[in-house]
Design a protein around this motif. Structure first.
Motif, PDB file in Angstrom:
ATOM      1  N   PRO A 231       0.804  -1.234   0.000  1.00  0.00           N
ATOM      2  CA  PRO A 231       0.000   0.000   0.000  1.00  0.00           C
ATOM      3  C   PRO A 231       0.834   1.281   0.000  1.00  0.00           C
ATOM      4  CG  PRO A 231      -0.012  -0.995   2.174  1.00  0.00           C
ATOM      5  CD  PRO A 231       0.640  -1.993   1.257  1.00  0.00           C
ATOM      6  N   LYS A 232       2.093   1.200   0.404  1.00  0.00           N
ATOM      7  CA  LYS A 232       2.931   2.400   0.466  1.00  0.00           C
ATOM      8  C   LYS A 232       3.631   2.701  -0.858  1.00  0.00           C
ATOM      9  CE  LYS A 232       3.865   2.095   5.442  1.00  0.00           C
ATOM     10  NZ  LYS A 232       4.929   2.029   6.482  1.00  0.00           N
ATOM     11  N   SER A 233       3.490   1.809  -1.823  1.00  0.00           N
ATOM     12  CA  SER A 233       4.182   1.979  -3.093  1.00  0.00           C
ATOM     13  C   SER A 233       3.423   2.928  -4.016  1.00  0.00           C
ATOM     14  CB  SER A 233       4.357   0.628  -3.792  1.00  0.00           C
ATOM     15  OG  SER A 233       4.886   0.803  -5.094  1.00  0.00           O
ATOM     16  N   TYR A 234       4.153   3.800  -4.681  1.00  0.00           N
ATOM     17  CA  TYR A 234       3.567   4.692  -5.686  1.00  0.00           C
ATOM     18  C   TYR A 234       2.999   3.868  -6.847  1.00  0.00           C
ATOM     19  CZ  TYR A 234       3.222   8.711  -8.869  1.00  0.00           C
ATOM     20  OH  TYR A 234       2.773   9.695  -9.725  1.00  0.00           O
ATOM     21  N   ILE A 235       3.572   2.694  -7.091  1.00  0.00           N
ATOM     22  CA  ILE A 235       3.078   1.810  -8.153  1.00  0.00           C
ATOM     23  C   ILE A 235       1.642   1.387  -7.860  1.00  0.00           C
ATOM     24  CG2 ILE A 235       3.464  -0.364  -9.394  1.00  0.00           C
ATOM     25  CD1 ILE A 235       5.640   1.701  -9.845  1.00  0.00           C
ATOM     26  N   SER A 236       1.312   1.217  -6.580  1.00  0.00           N
ATOM     27  CA  SER A 236      -0.058   0.848  -6.203  1.00  0.00           C
ATOM     28  C   SER A 236      -1.030   1.961  -6.565  1.00  0.00           C
ATOM     29  CB  SER A 236      -0.125   0.546  -4.708  1.00  0.00           C
ATOM     30  OG  SER A 236       0.628  -0.613  -4.397  1.00  0.00           O
ATOM     31  N   LEU A 237      -0.641   3.206  -6.322  1.00  0.00           N
ATOM     32  CA  LEU A 237      -1.485   4.344  -6.707  1.00  0.00           C
ATOM     33  C   LEU A 237      -1.652   4.388  -8.214  1.00  0.00           C
ATOM     34  CD1 LEU A 237      -2.956   7.034  -6.302  1.00  0.00           C
ATOM     35  CD2 LEU A 237      -0.715   8.156  -6.203  1.00  0.00           C
ATOM     36  N   LYS A 238      -0.567   4.186  -8.953  1.00  0.00           N
ATOM     37  CA  LYS A 238      -0.631   4.198 -10.419  1.00  0.00           C
ATOM     38  C   LYS A 238      -1.593   3.120 -10.925  1.00  0.00           C
ATOM     39  CE  LYS A 238       1.351   5.548 -14.425  1.00  0.00           C
ATOM     40  NZ  LYS A 238       0.803   4.627 -15.407  1.00  0.00           N
ATOM     41  N   THR A 239      -1.543   1.948 -10.307  1.00  0.00           N
ATOM     42  CA  THR A 239      -2.420   0.845 -10.717  1.00  0.00           C
ATOM     43  C   THR A 239      -3.870   1.147 -10.396  1.00  0.00           C
ATOM     44  OG1 THR A 239      -0.591  -0.693 -10.289  1.00  0.00           O
ATOM     45  CG2 THR A 239      -2.787  -1.643 -10.544  1.00  0.00           C
ATOM     46  N   LEU A 240      -4.133   1.741  -9.232  1.00  0.00           N
ATOM     47  CA  LEU A 240      -5.498   2.116  -8.865  1.00  0.00           C
ATOM     48  C   LEU A 240      -6.069   3.113  -9.865  1.00  0.00           C
ATOM     49  CD1 LEU A 240      -5.435   2.494  -4.967  1.00  0.00           C
ATOM     50  CD2 LEU A 240      -6.684   0.789  -6.301  1.00  0.00           C
ATOM     51  N   ASN A 241      -5.250   4.053 -10.298  1.00  0.00           N
ATOM     52  CA  ASN A 241      -5.722   5.045 -11.264  1.00  0.00           C
ATOM     53  C   ASN A 241      -6.052   4.392 -12.600  1.00  0.00           C
ATOM     54  OD1 ASN A 241      -6.303   7.813 -11.876  1.00  0.00           O
ATOM     55  ND2 ASN A 241      -4.475   7.832 -13.160  1.00  0.00           N
ATOM     56  N   GLU A 242      -5.274   3.403 -12.986  1.00  0.00           N
ATOM     57  CA  GLU A 242      -5.554   2.668 -14.224  1.00  0.00           C
ATOM     58  C   GLU A 242      -6.865   1.890 -14.089  1.00  0.00           C
ATOM     59  OE1 GLU A 242      -2.011   0.404 -14.666  1.00  0.00           O
ATOM     60  OE2 GLU A 242      -0.834   2.090 -15.444  1.00  0.00           O
ATOM     61  N   PHE A 243      -7.110   1.334 -12.911  1.00  0.00           N
ATOM     62  CA  PHE A 243      -8.372   0.630 -12.667  1.00  0.00           C
ATOM     63  C   PHE A 243      -9.557   1.597 -12.736  1.00  0.00           C
ATOM     64  CE2 PHE A 243      -6.383  -3.055 -10.057  1.00  0.00           C
ATOM     65  CZ  PHE A 243      -6.231  -3.786 -11.208  1.00  0.00           C
ATOM     66  N   ALA A 244      -9.372   2.811 -12.234  1.00  0.00           N
ATOM     67  CA  ALA A 244     -10.441   3.809 -12.260  1.00  0.00           C
ATOM     68  C   ALA A 244     -10.810   4.164 -13.696  1.00  0.00           C
ATOM     69  CB  ALA A 244     -10.010   5.061 -11.500  1.00  0.00           C
ATOM     70  N   GLN A 245      -9.808   4.194 -14.568  1.00  0.00           N
ATOM     71  CA  GLN A 245     -10.054   4.497 -15.973  1.00  0.00           C
ATOM     72  C   GLN A 245     -10.636   3.298 -16.717  1.00  0.00           C
ATOM     73  OE1 GLN A 245      -6.020   5.597 -16.920  1.00  0.00           O
ATOM     74  NE2 GLN A 245      -6.409   7.767 -16.620  1.00  0.00           N
TER      75      GLN A 245
ATOM     76  N   TYR B 118     -13.702   0.083 -13.146  1.00  0.00           N
ATOM     77  CA  TYR B 118     -14.009  -0.442 -11.824  1.00  0.00           C
ATOM     78  C   TYR B 118     -14.832   0.561 -11.024  1.00  0.00           C
ATOM     79  CZ  TYR B 118     -11.200  -4.678 -11.942  1.00  0.00           C
ATOM     80  OH  TYR B 118     -10.720  -5.927 -12.234  1.00  0.00           O
ATOM     81  N   GLU B 119     -15.697   0.051 -10.176  1.00  0.00           N
ATOM     82  CA  GLU B 119     -16.564   0.909  -9.379  1.00  0.00           C
ATOM     83  C   GLU B 119     -15.803   1.533  -8.216  1.00  0.00           C
ATOM     84  OE1 GLU B 119     -19.540   1.759 -10.243  1.00  0.00           O
ATOM     85  OE2 GLU B 119     -19.633   0.382 -11.956  1.00  0.00           O
ATOM     86  N   GLU B 120     -16.326   2.640  -7.766  1.00  0.00           N
ATOM     87  CA  GLU B 120     -15.755   3.361  -6.625  1.00  0.00           C
ATOM     88  C   GLU B 120     -15.615   2.457  -5.399  1.00  0.00           C
ATOM     89  OE1 GLU B 120     -17.679   6.569  -3.606  1.00  0.00           O
ATOM     90  OE2 GLU B 120     -18.020   6.886  -5.734  1.00  0.00           O
ATOM     91  N   SER B 121     -16.630   1.646  -5.160  1.00  0.00           N
ATOM     92  CA  SER B 121     -16.611   0.770  -3.976  1.00  0.00           C
ATOM     93  C   SER B 121     -15.499  -0.274  -4.043  1.00  0.00           C
ATOM     94  CB  SER B 121     -17.969   0.069  -3.826  1.00  0.00           C
ATOM     95  OG  SER B 121     -18.285  -0.683  -5.000  1.00  0.00           O
ATOM     96  N   ASP B 122     -15.045  -0.603  -5.266  1.00  0.00           N
ATOM     97  CA  ASP B 122     -13.951  -1.571  -5.424  1.00  0.00           C
ATOM     98  C   ASP B 122     -12.593  -0.948  -5.114  1.00  0.00           C
ATOM     99  OD1 ASP B 122     -15.622  -3.655  -6.376  1.00  0.00           O
ATOM    100  OD2 ASP B 122     -15.600  -2.784  -8.383  1.00  0.00           O
ATOM    101  N   LEU B 123     -12.470   0.356  -5.324  1.00  0.00           N
ATOM    102  CA  LEU B 123     -11.163   1.007  -5.294  1.00  0.00           C
ATOM    103  C   LEU B 123     -10.882   1.852  -4.058  1.00  0.00           C
ATOM    104  CD1 LEU B 123     -11.031   2.175  -9.031  1.00  0.00           C
ATOM    105  CD2 LEU B 123     -10.231   0.021  -8.049  1.00  0.00           C
ATOM    106  N   ILE B 124     -11.907   2.515  -3.524  1.00  0.00           N
ATOM    107  CA  ILE B 124     -11.702   3.435  -2.397  1.00  0.00           C
ATOM    108  C   ILE B 124     -11.078   2.768  -1.167  1.00  0.00           C
ATOM    109  CG2 ILE B 124     -12.940   4.771  -0.644  1.00  0.00           C
ATOM    110  CD1 ILE B 124     -12.276   6.347  -3.100  1.00  0.00           C
ATOM    111  N   PRO B 125     -11.482   1.545  -0.797  1.00  0.00           N
ATOM    112  CA  PRO B 125     -10.844   0.907   0.370  1.00  0.00           C
ATOM    113  C   PRO B 125      -9.325   0.781   0.220  1.00  0.00           C
ATOM    114  CG  PRO B 125     -12.862  -0.259  -0.183  1.00  0.00           C
ATOM    115  CD  PRO B 125     -12.608   0.721  -1.298  1.00  0.00           C
ATOM    116  N   TYR B 126      -8.861   0.505  -0.995  1.00  0.00           N
ATOM    117  CA  TYR B 126      -7.420   0.428  -1.236  1.00  0.00           C
ATOM    118  C   TYR B 126      -6.791   1.820  -1.180  1.00  0.00           C
ATOM    119  CZ  TYR B 126      -8.090  -4.385  -2.880  1.00  0.00           C
ATOM    120  OH  TYR B 126      -8.408  -5.713  -2.979  1.00  0.00           O
TER     121      TYR B 126
END
Length: 408
Positions: free
Chosen positions: A218-232, A235-243
């Motif tokens: 969770p502390k990796s910038y790569i995780s944020l980059k991947t979450l942003n790709e999922f948002a595009q 994926y639904e908000e409920s799938d991503l916000i907890p991460y």
């Protein structure tokens, strides 16, 4: 209240409410994003200096050049970040970036220019970040060793996790070969749909590996980059916000973190809204109205014959159409083509049986402008009353959403 507290409070409010749904909600969201970007700037977010050195063993080409690119999708002067010539047996780059940035390192041994694709000697996907980064190339560019960069070490770890398992690969390669050898066009169409289904299974599996990476890092910038790709990706908000909530404040308040929130908001602001009606001519010159499709679930799909990702999505649309059309599902495709022949040939080649419209004005298409379409593929799923259910369904996410509707 200091800058960090302001940012944290902003995230809490934004995540919990994601802004009220009103006619002026897009303006509210954009003003909120601008406000938090300003807050980040005011709290003294300094730029991160980087120094990148590229060393290549046994390089006997004094004219060689190394380029840093934003993207490989469209190579031109706008996508070139920087370039370097050989000096003292190395290529050197230095500059300033506000935060980590993914780039593509390309080697041209002959130095013939970035547009001379045939003479590229390979490329390397990597990240620029603060500090001194060394790229050592012994044999091929893609096998380069990167040192001095924690972020690139994490990126390599994610890549190994993602591409290590071979699940579904044999099945995918086998059907690809079958399509290549099939002489019957009808049988080939069936195989193409089967290939799309296998591809979706493979993508879903790899997505699960990416979610697992985010969960463990969770502390990796790569995780944020991947979450942003999922948002595009849809994926639904409920799938991503907890991460997202588990990421450190530094990442959540970064430019990319704010982009992630804005992507979720772009998806959410349309939900529940009545889709704006329009009329545009089909390939035969007949006027087609969006409201003509009331009473059925409709996917309003923006695409173009020249768009590779759009063409890659078409088998998924064909599968969904065949499976759910008789149950009350339809598709209306708005093409951002400028050439009529290219548009019609793509429809014919890929056997797209639904309604198609276009004014052949490219991104100036009146419907695209009406829906603020800045990139494609893009789509909206609309219910029988004409209200938007969700947006940007790609790959297996379209099938999953339709299954929820028609297979209750």
């Amino acid at each position: 209240m200091d800058g960090g507290q302001i940012i944290l409070k902003f995230h809490t409010v934004l995540i919990n409410s994601m802004c009220l749904i009103h006619k002026n909600k897009k303006m509210i969201i954009r003003k909120s994003i601008l406000l938090i970007i300003l807050t980040v700037s005011l709290q003294g977010c300094s730029k991160k200096n980087y120094n990148l050195t590229v060393k290549i063993n046994d390089l006997d080409s004094p004219n060689a050049k190394v380029y840093l690119l934003n993207s490989l999708m469209k190579v031109n002067s706008e996508t070139i970040i920087d370039s370097a010539s050989l000096k003292n047996n190395k290529f050197s780059f230095e500059g300033e970036i506000p935060e980590p940035k993914q780039v593509f390192l390309v080697l041209s041994k002959e130095g013939n220019g970035i547009k001379d694709l045939k003479n590229w000697s390979g490329f390397l996907s990597m990240y620029l970040e603060k500090g001194n980064i060394l790229v050592s190339i012994k044999d091929t560019v893609k096998n380069a060793i990167i040192t001095g960069s924690k972020l690139n070490t994490e990126f390599k770890l994610q890549s190994e996790i993602l591409y290590g398992p071979k699940k579904y690969d044999d099945e995918y390669n086998s059907i690809t070969e079958s399509i290549k050898n099939e002489v019957s066009e009808e049988k080939k169409k069936v195989l193409v749909l089967e290939k799309a289904a296998i591809l979706n299974k493979r993508i879903k599996y790899r997505d699960s590996l990416l979610f697992n990476f985010i969960d463990k890092n969770p502390k990796s910038y790569i995780s944020l980059k991947t979450l942003n790709e999922f948002a595009q990706k849809g994926y639904e908000e409920s799938d991503l916000i907890p991460y997202f909530k588990r990421l450190p404040l530094e990442h959540r308040s970064s430019i990319l973190g704010l982009e992630f929130l804005e992507n979720l908001n772009k998806k959410r602001v349309d939900i529940g809204e009545l889709a704006i009606d329009f009329t545009q001519n089909d390939e035969n010159g007949n006027p087609i109205k969006l409201s003509d499709f009331r009473g059925k679930y409709l996917l309003l799909d923006f695409w173009a014959s020249w768009c590779g990702p759009c063409r890659a999505e078409n088998p998924n649309l064909v599968m969904a159409y065949k499976k759910y059309h008789d149950k009350g599902f339809n598709i209306l495709a708005v093409s951002l083509d400028t050439k009529r022949d290219a548009w019609l040939n793509a429809i014919k080649q890929e056997n797209l049986p639904w309604s198609h419209v276009s004014d052949l004005k490219g991104f100036d298409n009146e419907v695209a402008r009406l829906y603020d379409v800045k990139s494609i593929p893009r789509n909206l799923l609309i219910d029988p009353e004409g209200r938007i259910i969700t947006t940007n369904l790609r790959g297996y996410t379209l099938e999953e959403n339709l299954a929820k509707i028609f297979e209750k």
